[in-house]
Design an enzyme around this catalytic site. Sequence first.
Site, short mmCIF file in Angstrom:
data_model
loop_
_atom_site.label_atom_id
_atom_site.label_comp_id
_atom_site.label_asym_id
_atom_site.label_seq_id
_atom_site.Cartn_x
_atom_site.Cartn_y
_atom_site.Cartn_z
N THR A 121 15.89 -13.00 23.51
CA THR A 121 17.06 -12.47 22.81
C THR A 121 18.30 -13.36 23.02
O THR A 121 18.43 -14.01 24.06
CB THR A 121 17.35 -11.05 23.34
N GLU A 123 21.01 -12.13 23.76
CA GLU A 123 21.84 -11.45 24.76
C GLU A 123 21.81 -12.14 26.11
O GLU A 123 22.63 -11.83 26.98
CB GLU A 123 21.40 -10.00 24.91
P1 NAD Z 1 10.37 -2.32 20.81
O1 NAD Z 1 10.97 -1.54 21.93
O2 NAD Z 1 10.44 -1.79 19.43
O3 NAD Z 1 8.82 -2.58 21.11
C1 NAD Z 1 8.37 -2.94 22.39
C2 NAD Z 1 6.84 -2.79 22.39
O4 NAD Z 1 6.36 -3.22 23.68
C3 NAD Z 1 6.38 -1.33 22.22
O5 NAD Z 1 5.29 -1.28 21.32
C4 NAD Z 1 5.95 -0.92 23.62
O6 NAD Z 1 4.93 0.07 23.61
C5 NAD Z 1 5.46 -2.24 24.18
N1 NAD Z 1 5.51 -2.29 25.64
C6 NAD Z 1 6.55 -1.91 26.44
N2 NAD Z 1 6.21 -2.09 27.74
C7 NAD Z 1 4.94 -2.61 27.74
C8 NAD Z 1 4.06 -3.02 28.78
N3 NAD Z 1 4.40 -2.92 30.07
N4 NAD Z 1 2.86 -3.51 28.43
C9 NAD Z 1 2.49 -3.60 27.12
N5 NAD Z 1 3.28 -3.22 26.11
C10 NAD Z 1 4.50 -2.73 26.42
O7 NAD Z 1 11.02 -3.76 20.92
P2 NAD Z 1 11.44 -4.78 19.77
O8 NAD Z 1 12.79 -4.46 19.31
O9 NAD Z 1 10.33 -4.89 18.82
O10 NAD Z 1 11.54 -6.13 20.63
C11 NAD Z 1 10.38 -6.94 20.82
C12 NAD Z 1 10.77 -8.19 21.59
O11 NAD Z 1 11.73 -8.91 20.85
C13 NAD Z 1 11.39 -7.91 22.95
O12 NAD Z 1 10.91 -8.87 23.86
C14 NAD Z 1 12.88 -8.06 22.71
O13 NAD Z 1 13.52 -8.49 23.89
C15 NAD Z 1 12.87 -9.15 21.66
N6 NAD Z 1 14.03 -9.14 20.75
C16 NAD Z 1 14.38 -8.02 20.07
C17 NAD Z 1 15.43 -8.06 19.16
C18 NAD Z 1 15.85 -6.84 18.35
O14 NAD Z 1 16.81 -6.90 17.62
N7 NAD Z 1 15.14 -5.72 18.44
C19 NAD Z 1 16.14 -9.26 18.98
C20 NAD Z 1 15.76 -10.39 19.71
C21 NAD Z 1 14.70 -10.33 20.58
O1 DAU Z 2 20.87 -9.24 20.07
C1 DAU Z 2 19.52 -8.94 20.19
C2 DAU Z 2 19.35 -7.56 20.78
O2 DAU Z 2 19.70 -6.64 19.75
C3 DAU Z 2 17.94 -7.30 21.29
O3 DAU Z 2 17.68 -8.14 22.37
C4 DAU Z 2 17.78 -5.84 21.72
O4 DAU Z 2 16.43 -5.58 22.10
C5 DAU Z 2 18.16 -4.95 20.56
O5 DAU Z 2 18.09 -3.59 20.96
C6 DAU Z 2 19.57 -5.28 20.08
O6 DAU Z 2 20.53 -4.95 21.10
P1 DAU Z 2 21.91 -4.18 20.75
O7 DAU Z 2 22.35 -3.48 21.97
O8 DAU Z 2 22.84 -5.10 20.07
O9 DAU Z 2 21.33 -3.13 19.64
P2 DAU Z 2 21.63 -1.59 19.34
O10 DAU Z 2 20.87 -1.28 18.09
O11 DAU Z 2 21.38 -0.74 20.51
O12 DAU Z 2 23.18 -1.58 19.03
C7 DAU Z 2 23.77 -2.43 18.04
C8 DAU Z 2 25.27 -2.24 18.10
O13 DAU Z 2 25.60 -0.93 17.60
C9 DAU Z 2 25.86 -2.30 19.49
O14 DAU Z 2 27.13 -2.91 19.42
C10 DAU Z 2 26.00 -0.84 19.91
C11 DAU Z 2 26.29 -0.15 18.60
N1 DAU Z 2 25.80 1.24 18.45
C12 DAU Z 2 24.51 1.51 18.77
C13 DAU Z 2 24.00 2.77 18.58
C14 DAU Z 2 22.56 3.12 18.96
C15 DAU Z 2 26.63 2.21 17.89
O15 DAU Z 2 27.81 1.96 17.58
N2 DAU Z 2 26.13 3.46 17.69
C16 DAU Z 2 24.84 3.79 18.01
O16 DAU Z 2 24.43 4.96 17.79
#
Ligand code: NAD
Ligand code: DAU
Length: 332
Positions: A121, A123
């Site tokens: 990420t 972050e």
């Molecule tokens: P998510 O929470 O939707 O999915 C995570 C998945 O991992 C789930 O299916 C969960 O069951 C599985 N999991 C959790 N713990 C586990 C374990 N111990 N063993 C096996 N499986 C396990 O997450 P996401 O948003 O799809 O993120 C996926 C990856 O991408 C993460 O590594 C996250 O850091 C990275 N990422 C996410 C974002 C975003 O915006 N969501 C952005 C950049 C990077």
């Molecule tokens: O930047 C990449 C990251 O983006 C990933 O690594 C994380 O796994 C993913 O969860 C996401 O992190 P954020 O904390 O940025 O995402 P989130 O959806 O939780 O929140 C996005 C923004 O919106 C953040 O500034 C918090 C705000 N927020 C979130 C929620 C759930 C709100 O204002 N209201 C809400 O209800």
Amino acid sequence: MARLLVTGGAGFIGSNFVHHVINHTDHHVTVLDKLTYAGNRASLVGLPQSRLTFIEGDVADSLSTDDLVADADAVVHFAAESHNDNSLNDPSPFLQTNIVGSFALLEAARRHRTRFHHVSTDEVYGDLALEDPMRFTESTPYNPSSPYSSTKAASDLLVRAWVRSFGVAATISNCSNNYGPYQHVEKFIPRQITNVLRGIRPKLYGEGRNVRDWIHADDHSAAVLMILEKGRLGDTYLIGADGEKDNKSVVELILHLMGQPADAYDHVKDRVGHDLRYAIDSSKLRDELGWQPIYRDFESGLAATIDWYRNHEDWWSPSKHATEALYAQYGQ
Ligand code: NAD
Ligand code: DAU
């Protein structure tokens, strides 16, 4: 044809990646997923059984993952505890899955000389000031803020050490905020869409000035596949699609697209240590590997995502009540 082991393939981005790989390549995919609250087998329904094997298991369980890594040509490691708010309330599973789990997989990749791609990420770089013209690059120093982002930073550093000390054939990608189908309703965009669908007012943390750099999950998947196939071993690639938006504008756009008044939302308690702004400079990925995002218009990508949630209530409805009950406990 290659055999890919995709950890976390029942989660949001992992499942989008599995769909992408099956639709765009001949690879066979084995998904290893613990099916935590964030994992959902329904996200993989409809994919051909001949191309997909599903294994329920924990990445940190080194005995059972060893054989899976041995049998794979490459591991694409998505599995993680991913939600910042949860990490602020209980960091423990974040350390276990994100650090110990990544360690276990790296050791298996080392033993079996398996190609490894680590999904991370933006972050890990901390945050930027709102008015700062700077964006994150591959050489920005690590400075994570939350328990979630610090465990992702730790896992990135493990990967770098396993490359340098043990010659593991690994790459790392650090991506910005994803949106699209199959995202859990705890996250910002699906929470607000499903709130409106349920007649609940959207919830904005603090003043909503925080900026996130939005990218569609399918563009992220294409970038990960490209790095897996063409990336330079040992290198890090930043993934982003020039999608900076402040949270207030995103809530107002969701309300507009869903036919609601622009002010029909609530301000709630801000997140502790809330990162102000993320912004990605993805020139390296574009210039060296030729990647380009397909979803360049956030409004139309968001409208399609709203339609997806409108048409898939059976997918998100089972998690909605428990998610909002947890937010009520957090005061958000
Ligand atoms: P998510 O929470 O939707 O999915 C995570 C998945 O991992 C789930 O299916 C969960 O069951 C599985 N999991 C959790 N713990 C586990 C374990 N111990 N063993 C096996 N499986 C396990 O997450 P996401 O948003 O799809 O993120 C996926 C990856 O991408 C993460 O590594 C996250 O850091 C990275 N990422 C996410 C974002 C975003 O915006 N969501 C952005 C950049 C990077
Ligand atoms: O930047 C990449 C990251 O983006 C990933 O690594 C994380 O796994 C993913 O969860 C996401 O992190 P954020 O904390 O940025 O995402 P989130 O959806 O939780 O929140 C996005 C923004 O919106 C953040 O500034 C918090 C705000 N927020 C979130 C929620 C759930 C709100 O204002 N209201 C809400 O209800």
